[in-house]
Design a protein around this motif. Structure first.
Motif, mmCIF file in Angstrom:
data_model
loop_
_atom_site.group_PDB
_atom_site.id
_atom_site.type_symbol
_atom_site.label_atom_id
_atom_site.label_comp_id
_atom_site.label_asym_id
_atom_site.label_seq_id
_atom_site.Cartn_x
_atom_site.Cartn_y
_atom_site.Cartn_z
ATOM 1 N N UNK A 40 0.747 -7.709 8.326
ATOM 2 C CA UNK A 40 2.126 -7.949 7.897
ATOM 3 C C UNK A 40 2.188 -8.375 6.440
ATOM 4 N N UNK A 41 3.391 -8.274 5.903
ATOM 5 C CA UNK A 41 3.705 -8.760 4.558
ATOM 6 C C UNK A 41 5.096 -9.371 4.633
ATOM 7 N N UNK A 58 0.826 -1.199 0.000
ATOM 8 C CA UNK A 58 0.000 0.000 0.000
ATOM 9 C C UNK A 58 0.862 1.251 0.000
ATOM 10 N N UNK A 59 0.649 2.103 -0.989
ATOM 11 C CA UNK A 59 1.262 3.428 -1.012
ATOM 12 C C UNK A 59 0.384 4.394 -0.224
ATOM 13 N N UNK A 60 1.018 5.274 0.526
ATOM 14 C CA UNK A 60 0.263 6.210 1.348
ATOM 15 C C UNK A 60 -0.714 7.007 0.501
ATOM 16 N N UNK A 101 11.124 13.491 -1.917
ATOM 17 C CA UNK A 101 10.017 13.119 -1.037
ATOM 18 C C UNK A 101 9.234 11.975 -1.666
ATOM 19 N N UNK A 102 9.861 10.797 -1.782
ATOM 20 C CA UNK A 102 9.194 9.674 -2.440
ATOM 21 C C UNK A 102 8.029 9.137 -1.607
ATOM 22 N N UNK A 103 7.156 8.404 -2.263
ATOM 23 C CA UNK A 103 5.968 7.897 -1.589
ATOM 24 C C UNK A 103 6.285 6.785 -0.609
ATOM 25 N N UNK A 104 5.479 6.686 0.469
ATOM 26 C CA UNK A 104 5.639 5.646 1.465
ATOM 27 C C UNK A 104 4.959 4.363 1.029
ATOM 28 N N UNK A 105 5.628 3.215 1.251
ATOM 29 C CA UNK A 105 5.147 1.903 0.811
ATOM 30 C C UNK A 105 5.203 0.936 1.984
ATOM 31 N N UNK A 106 4.185 0.104 2.116
ATOM 32 C CA UNK A 106 4.173 -0.884 3.190
ATOM 33 C C UNK A 106 2.775 -1.362 3.477
ATOM 34 N N UNK A 107 2.379 -1.312 4.763
ATOM 35 C CA UNK A 107 1.062 -1.751 5.176
ATOM 36 C C UNK A 107 0.218 -0.546 5.598
ATOM 37 N N UNK A 112 1.936 1.612 8.150
ATOM 38 C CA UNK A 112 3.115 0.851 8.531
ATOM 39 C C UNK A 112 4.143 0.910 7.421
ATOM 40 N N UNK A 113 4.590 2.095 7.093
ATOM 41 C CA UNK A 113 5.522 2.295 5.988
ATOM 42 C C UNK A 113 6.884 1.666 6.301
#
Length: 286
Positions: free
Chosen positions: A178-179, A89-91, A129-135, A114-115
């Protein structure tokens, strides 16, 4: 009759007003919305019309897939879970999904992130300022005590888990999302589940959502199975068990693990917006 200076001022004001209206419309629709998306995608006739208070969902929304966030929001709105755990998921995408859930479907969610990675190729944004990626976790109820943990070894890409405390079925519960590391990285995933299991074990009641990138009888999931059960009572860590696939390649990688909580029913729903299916479950609230 207008003087020439008055006409110039009026013309400039008219252009500014028109420009502001265009910008406002562009912000509302968003760059991820397809043509005509202002009104959203039509929901099935049997779609839920309000949040289901005892329902939780996990969904790897696929990245990079360049899918419509209007469509993603409509898929979620069809089942309207109390809590949704998103992976890959990107913010910016999550922000738009949440906005569309409210503006197009009347569903209001809180969100926590949860970046674990900031990467322009994954999520866009400016180089500085790149995009945040995670949960991400969306919850109809407020969330508290968020933690975000990056695994010591993410494998080929940074990975982690996040946890929040929120309300599901009228009860407070700890929710994990989680991933795990990508396929063919079994040893890395084993180390990751060791970290995750140690935290889950601290709670008598917990919901563990996520894309584990492992089939049910994979050795690296042993620690999780020792603490919790899958929402599908027919799915167990055995090659003889019957586990419904959750991916387009017919593997079960996505789980709703329950600790101290009983399931009522679950559903796996394929979707055109990701290579992972939607998985949601209704819990037996006290």
């Amino acid at each position: 009759m207008f003087h020439s200076e008055e006409a110039v001022v009026l013309g400039r004001g008219t252009r500014l007003l028109a420009g502001a209206m265009i910008v406002a419309c562009a912000v509302l629709v968003g760059p991820s919305a397809p043509s005509g998306a202002l009104f959203g995608r039509s929901l099935p006739v049997d779609a839920v019309r309000d949040v289901v208070p005892n329902r939780v969902m996990t969904w790897n929304i696929c990245n990079p897939c360049d899918e419509s966030n209007v469509g993603r929001a409509a898929e979620i709105a069809t089942y309207a879970p109390q809590v949704i755990g998103l992976q890959e998921a990107c913010v910016r995408d999550v922000e738009r999904i949440r906005d569309y859930l409210e503006s197009l479907h009347g569903l209001v969610y809180h969100v926590e992130y949860g970046t674990v990675l900031r990467n322009r190729s994954r999520c866009g944004g400016w180089p500085w300022s790149p995009g945040g990626f995670g949960q991400a976790v969306l919850s109809a109820a407020p969330m508290t005590d968020r933690v975000n943990v990056e695994y010591p070894d993410g494998g080929s890409e940074d990975r982690g888990y996040m946890a929040v405390t929120t309300t599901v079925g009228g009860e407070r519960v700890r929710v994990f999302n989680t991933h795990l590391a990508q396929r063919r990285q079994e040893a890395v995933r084993a180390d990751q589940t060791r970290v995750l299991a140690a935290e889950v074990a601290r709670h008598d009641r917990a919901i563990v959502l996520g894309d584990f990138n492992a089939v049910p009888d994979a050795p690296e999931l042993t620690r999780i199975w020792a603490l919790a059960s899958d929402t599908d009572p027919q799915c167990r860590p055995s090659s003889a068990a019957t586990c419904e696939p959750t991916t387009d390649w017919h593997s079960k990688f996505d789980y709703v693990f329950l600790r101290g909580i009983a399931p009522l029913k679950h559903r796996v729903q394929p979707t055109a917006y990701s290579d992972h299916h939607l998985l949601h479950t209704d819990l037996d609230a006290p």
